[in-house]
Write a protein that holds these residues in place. Structure first.
Motif: not given
Length: 237
Positions: A10-15, A67-73
């Motif tokens: 999840a951390v990797w996906g967020t970054a 960017g928040a939506g992309a990070a969450l997805g």
């Protein structure tokens, strides 16, 4: 251990999600045009990683700062893959492909194209990384079958493209072998499920758009996001 793996994914996906909007914006241009180097108001946009918003103009913040939506997805997809697949080495390959798929989906939705600069390297690197994963004792798949599935899906989509070029882009044909590698790694059942799911999702969304009068039967629809969503559904299933 599994909980830490999910959290790390999840951390990797967020970054990764926070870094991809700028690349998606710069690549979202019509074919034969150079990659975008300025915001809609003409201010320079440099580099390829990070937010795409332009701090100098409100229009850039509104249109290209999500960017928040992309990070969450990305975080949700990566966490789901880690939860479903566990510590098998191929998980690392899928986690690397998630941000690539995110950029491809955003570009396809914006300008109805899948850039070669992403689809072709993704194919080669996925094949190479899966070859390495296959050498590890905890690998849970077949590299040979993955290559065969890549060839089969590539031919299938090529035939569909030449039969009806208006219904499918050549970028979809170039993306198909990479998805064949991913799905074929686990078996022909995954190949069939992922491919069918992509077409089913595309058909359902098209019917909804037609029913709500937001599209007609002749309206062009980007198919890349449905291909990616179908492959993801098959992996999680």
């Amino acid at each position: 251990m599994h909980v830490y793996l999910i959290a790390g994914a999840a951390v990797w996906g967020t970054a990764a999600g926070l870094l991809l909007p700028r690349a998606a914006y710069r690549l979202a241009v019509p074919a034969e045009e150079p990659w975008a180097a300025v915001c809609p108001a003409g201010h320079p946009v440099g580099g390829w990683f990070g937010p795409a918003r332009c701090g100098r103009c409100p229009e850039g913040r509104r249109r290209h700062g999500a960017g928040a939506g992309a990070a969450l997805g990305c975080a949700l997809v990566c966490a789901a893959l880690a939860w479903r697949l566990g510590g098998h080495p191929e998980l690392a390959v899928w986690l690397l492909l998630v941000p690539v798929g995110g950029v491809l989906a955003r570009v396809d939705l914006a300008v109805h194209r899948l850039p070669d600069v992403l689809t072709l390297p993704a194919l080669g690197l996925t094949a190479l990384l899966l070859a390495g994963a296959a050498l590890l004792p905890s690998a849970h798949g077949s590299w040979t079958r993955a290559l065969l599935a890549a060839a089969v899906l590539g031919v299938l989509y090529a035939v569909l493209f030449f039969v009806n070029p208006a219904g499918m882009g050549f970028g979809d044909v170039k993306l198909a072998p990479t998805l064949g590698l991913v799905l074929g790694w686990y078996g022909w059942g995954a190949v069939v499920t992922g491919t069918f799911a992509g077409f089913l999702l595309g058909a359902l969304v098209g019917l909804v758009l037609i029913a709500t009068r937001r599209a007609t039967r002749k309206t062009a629809m980007p198919f890349g996001p449905f291909m990616l969503a179908g492959a993801l559904a098959a992996l999680l299933a």
